[in-house]
Design an enzyme around this catalytic site. Sequence first.
Site, PDB file in Angstrom:
ATOM      1  N   ASP A   1     -20.833   1.227  24.501  1.00  0.00           N
ATOM      2  CA  ASP A   1     -20.765  -0.312  24.548  1.00  0.00           C
ATOM      3  C   ASP A   1     -21.543  -0.859  23.353  1.00  0.00           C
ATOM      4  O   ASP A   1     -21.523  -2.282  23.771  1.00  0.00           O
ATOM      5  CB  ASP A   1     -21.213  -0.556  26.014  1.00  0.00           C
ATOM      6  CG  ASP A   1     -20.163  -0.425  27.147  1.00  0.00           C
ATOM      7  OD1 ASP A   1     -19.276   0.271  27.028  1.00  0.00           O
ATOM      8  OD2 ASP A   1     -20.280  -1.189  28.062  1.00  0.00           O
TER       9      ASP A   1
ATOM     10  N   CYS B   1     -14.188   2.607  28.101  1.00  0.00           N
ATOM     11  CA  CYS B   1     -14.873   3.797  27.984  1.00  0.00           C
ATOM     12  C   CYS B   1     -13.737   5.075  28.008  1.00  0.00           C
ATOM     13  O   CYS B   1     -13.658   5.603  27.208  1.00  0.00           O
ATOM     14  CB  CYS B   1     -15.970   4.068  28.980  1.00  0.00           C
ATOM     15  SG  CYS B   1     -17.233   2.860  28.815  1.00  0.00           S
TER      16      CYS B   1
ATOM     17  N   LYS C   1     -23.076  11.464  28.612  1.00  0.00           N
ATOM     18  CA  LYS C   1     -22.117  10.860  29.303  1.00  0.00           C
ATOM     19  C   LYS C   1     -20.702  11.569  29.151  1.00  0.00           C
ATOM     20  O   LYS C   1     -20.120  11.676  27.906  1.00  0.00           O
ATOM     21  CB  LYS C   1     -21.768   9.472  29.052  1.00  0.00           C
ATOM     22  CG  LYS C   1     -20.591   8.698  29.579  1.00  0.00           C
ATOM     23  CD  LYS C   1     -20.658   7.267  29.334  1.00  0.00           C
ATOM     24  CE  LYS C   1     -19.220   6.713  29.602  1.00  0.00           C
ATOM     25  NZ  LYS C   1     -19.191   5.339  29.841  1.00  0.00           N
TER      26      LYS C   1
ATOM     27  N   HIS D   1     -17.445  10.989  31.816  1.00  0.00           N
ATOM     28  CA  HIS D   1     -16.576   9.858  32.555  1.00  0.00           C
ATOM     29  C   HIS D   1     -15.233  10.381  32.047  1.00  0.00           C
ATOM     30  O   HIS D   1     -14.145   9.425  31.765  1.00  0.00           O
ATOM     31  CB  HIS D   1     -16.968   8.594  31.783  1.00  0.00           C
ATOM     32  CG  HIS D   1     -16.331   7.236  32.544  1.00  0.00           C
ATOM     33  ND1 HIS D   1     -16.724   6.093  32.184  1.00  0.00           N
ATOM     34  CD2 HIS D   1     -15.969   7.377  33.753  1.00  0.00           C
ATOM     35  CE1 HIS D   1     -16.438   5.346  33.141  1.00  0.00           C
ATOM     36  NE2 HIS D   1     -15.807   6.003  34.186  1.00  0.00           N
TER      37      HIS D   1
ATOM     38  N   HIS E   1     -25.057   0.704  27.391  1.00  0.00           N
ATOM     39  CA  HIS E   1     -24.297   0.133  28.753  1.00  0.00           C
ATOM     40  C   HIS E   1     -25.245  -0.525  29.840  1.00  0.00           C
ATOM     41  O   HIS E   1     -26.444  -0.009  29.649  1.00  0.00           O
ATOM     42  CB  HIS E   1     -23.439   1.532  29.534  1.00  0.00           C
ATOM     43  CG  HIS E   1     -22.431   1.199  30.273  1.00  0.00           C
ATOM     44  ND1 HIS E   1     -22.455   0.434  31.430  1.00  0.00           N
ATOM     45  CD2 HIS E   1     -21.299   1.578  30.202  1.00  0.00           C
ATOM     46  CE1 HIS E   1     -21.459   0.326  32.044  1.00  0.00           C
ATOM     47  NE2 HIS E   1     -20.477   0.815  31.184  1.00  0.00           N
TER      48      HIS E   1
ATOM     49  N   ASP F   1     -18.206   4.129  21.610  1.00  0.00           N
ATOM     50  CA  ASP F   1     -17.039   4.118  22.193  1.00  0.00           C
ATOM     51  C   ASP F   1     -16.019   3.052  22.091  1.00  0.00           C
ATOM     52  O   ASP F   1     -14.771   3.173  22.063  1.00  0.00           O
ATOM     53  CB  ASP F   1     -17.100   5.032  23.552  1.00  0.00           C
ATOM     54  CG  ASP F   1     -17.629   3.858  24.336  1.00  0.00           C
ATOM     55  OD1 ASP F   1     -18.261   3.109  24.114  1.00  0.00           O
ATOM     56  OD2 ASP F   1     -17.567   4.080  25.825  1.00  0.00           O
ATOM     57  N   HIS F   2     -16.660   1.732  21.885  1.00  0.00           N
ATOM     58  CA  HIS F   2     -15.651   0.544  21.883  1.00  0.00           C
ATOM     59  C   HIS F   2     -16.925  -0.735  21.458  1.00  0.00           C
ATOM     60  O   HIS F   2     -18.033  -0.343  21.602  1.00  0.00           O
ATOM     61  CB  HIS F   2     -14.877   0.175  23.018  1.00  0.00           C
ATOM     62  CG  HIS F   2     -15.582   0.321  24.164  1.00  0.00           C
ATOM     63  ND1 HIS F   2     -16.345  -0.721  24.273  1.00  0.00           N
ATOM     64  CD2 HIS F   2     -15.562   1.099  25.272  1.00  0.00           C
ATOM     65  CE1 HIS F   2     -16.967  -0.479  25.871  1.00  0.00           C
ATOM     66  NE2 HIS F   2     -16.484   0.871  26.058  1.00  0.00           N
TER      67      HIS F   2
END
Length: 597
Positions: free
Chosen positions: A51, A90, A149, A151, A305, A357-358
Site C-alpha cells: 500500500d 493487494c 505477507k 494473501h 498497510h 503492490d499498488h
Amino acid sequence: MWSLKQNPLTHLLYFPLRPPFLAHGLLLLVLWRGIRGEDKRPNFVLIMVDDMGIGDVGCYGNNTIRTPNIDRLASEGVKLTQHIAAAPLCTPSRAAFMTGRYATRSGMAGSGRSQVLLFLAGSGGLPPSETTFAKRLQQQGYTTGLVGKWHLGVNCEHRRDHCHHPNQHGFSYFYGMPYTLINDCVPGMGRDILADLQQTLKSLFLFLAIGLFTLVFIRACDLFDISPRLLTVLFTFAVLATVVWYVPFELLPRWNCIVMRDQEVVEQPMTVETFPYRMLTEAQHFVKRNAHHPFLLFFSLAHMHSPLFNTPAFAGKSRHGRYGDNMEELDWIVGELTETVDSLGLANDTLIYFTSDHGGFLEDSHPLIGQRGGWNGVYRGGKGMGGWEGGIRVPGIFRWPSRLAAGRVVDEPTSLMDLYPTLKYLAQDTRSDRHLDGHNLMPLLEGKVGRSEHEFMFHFCGSYLNAARWHPPGSDSIFKVHFFTPNFSPPGAIGCYDIFLCRCFGDHVTHHDPPLLYDLFRDPSELRPLSPETEPRYAEVLHQTAKAVERHRRSEHNAPTQMTWEKTLWRPWLQPCCGTFPFCGCKEDTKLVGNKI
Ligand SMILES: *[C@@H]1O[C@H](CO)[C@@H](O)[C@H](O)[C@H]1NC(C)=O
Ligand SMILES: *[C@@H]1O[C@H](CO)[C@@H](O)[C@H](O)[C@H]1NC(C)=O
C-alpha cells in the site's frame, strides 16, 4: 559466489580421467564458462511494500520523508518512473506479480464486492494450476524463500491441505503472514473486513438480544401470554445467527492475524509490535544461510498497510505523523537487509528489486492518527480506483552493480508482471508453457533498447477491464483511455470516502461513451481529457486501443473466479489454527526466529 563444495567442478576433478577424455574436457570447459562467465545466475532479493504510494519515497520526489536507503538503491541502480501494478488492490496485484499474468487469467480478480481474500479460512486462492516465478526458479535449482505477507489463500478443502500455501507455489521456505495486516489485528484501530456488515450485525444482535430479554421478562411477570414456542424459535435463531455470523467477526483477529513458519501456525493472534523485527531477522538469516547457493528471497513487507506500526524507536520522528514514522522505519529495514547482502560480499551477484503492490490508500485516515494511507504524488486516484494512475503507478528500483549502470532512469512503461519473465530469463529457464503478460526487462534495464515492449497495457477495476494505455511506436505520448471509472463520493472528492473503498460494478461506476482520453506524457495527473479538437490522433487512439482490447479478450482463457462469496467467506473447517479450535492461540518462541532448524 559458490563455494567449492557446491561447485560441480569438484566432482569432475576427482573423477578419474579416462576415455572419453575429450568429452570430459569439453564438459569441463562448458561448465567453467557457465560458472565464471557473463551468464552467472544472480540471487534475487525482491522487496515489496504494501500500500505504499509512489509519492512517499524520496527518490520519487518526496523531500519531507527521509528514505536514504531506498534512495541509495536507486542511485546505485536503475529507477523506473512508469512502473505499473496490474491491479490497484493487494490480492489481484500480487497474483499478477507472482504469475506474470493479469489476475483475471488466474481467477484472482473479483466481479462483485469482494475483490480481495477476506478470510484466511475461505477456500479461494491462487489455483494450484498457476505457476509462479518462485516455482520456476525452484525448478532451476534456486533456494526460494518468502518472508512476510502472502494473501493468496491457504486451504481448499480441509484445514491442512495447504493447496494455496506458499510452500505449494514454489517457496521452499515461508515465514510470515499467510493473510495480511489489517486494522482488525490491532484492538481499537477499527475494522476492515466488511466493516458495514460487522456494524449491522452488531446492531441486529443487540436488537435481538434486547427483544428476547424483554419477551422473557414480560412472560416471567405474567404481563402477557407469549407462547414458549415463539421464544424457543427466537432463541434458536439468535444462537444460530450468532454462531454463523457474529462469532467469525468477533474472533476475526485471532483467525486472520496469524504467523506461520512453513506449514505450522507459530503465532495466533500475532503480536503486531514485534513483527517487523522478526521478519527482518528472518530475511537476514535466509540470505546468510544461502550465501553460497543461488537464492530467491521475496521479502513482502507488512509495512504501510494500516493500522501501521508504532515502534518506539521511530515514533514521532518524522514530519508526517505515524505514516511518516512508518515510512522511515521501512526505509531502515530496507537498509538493514541491503547491508546484509553487501556485507556478505553478494552485492555483485544479487539483483535487488524494490516496489509496492499498488498505490496509496487515499480514503484511509483515523481520528487519532490522521493520515494512514499513502501519498501518490502528482497522480490522480489511489488504491482500489481502477485504472486511475495513482492506484497503479508504483516505485520500481533494480540494483545489480555488476550488470546495471548506476543512476539510470527508465521512463518507459513497465509492469510488475515483468518480474516473472525477467527472473526466468536470468535463471536461464527457457521453457515456456503459457501466455505471459509481462516482458523480460533486462534489455531496457541494461540500456540495450530504448523502447518498452509494452505498447499496450490494460487496467482493471475488479475483474473488469476499465482502462487501457497505449504508447504508440515512435511517439512520446502515453495515451490512457478510461472506458468506465468508479464514482467518487462525496461529490468533488477524489476517492470513495462514503464507502471507504471504491466498487467496480452497477451504480458504483460511470461508463464513458466516448471514453475519457488523456495523454500522460503531457498530463500525468489526468486532469485534462482530450477531444478531437485538442488531439489530432483522437480517433486513431480510440480505434487502436479498442482493437488491442479485442485482441486481449481473444487471448483470455480465464480460470473461474476465486472471489465469489462462496469461496471468500469464513469456514470453520478451513481455519488454520494452533491450540484448540475455535479459540486457537499460541505464541512464537522468539529465540527461534531466524534460526530455521
Ligand atoms: C511526502 O509524503 C507524505 C506522507 O505520505 C505526504 O503527506 C507529503 O505530501 C509528501 N510530500 C511530497 C513533497 O510529496
Ligand atoms: C562489482 O562490480 C563492479 C562492476 O563490474 C565493480 O566495479 C566493483 O568493484 C564490484 N564490486 C565488488 C565488491 O566486487
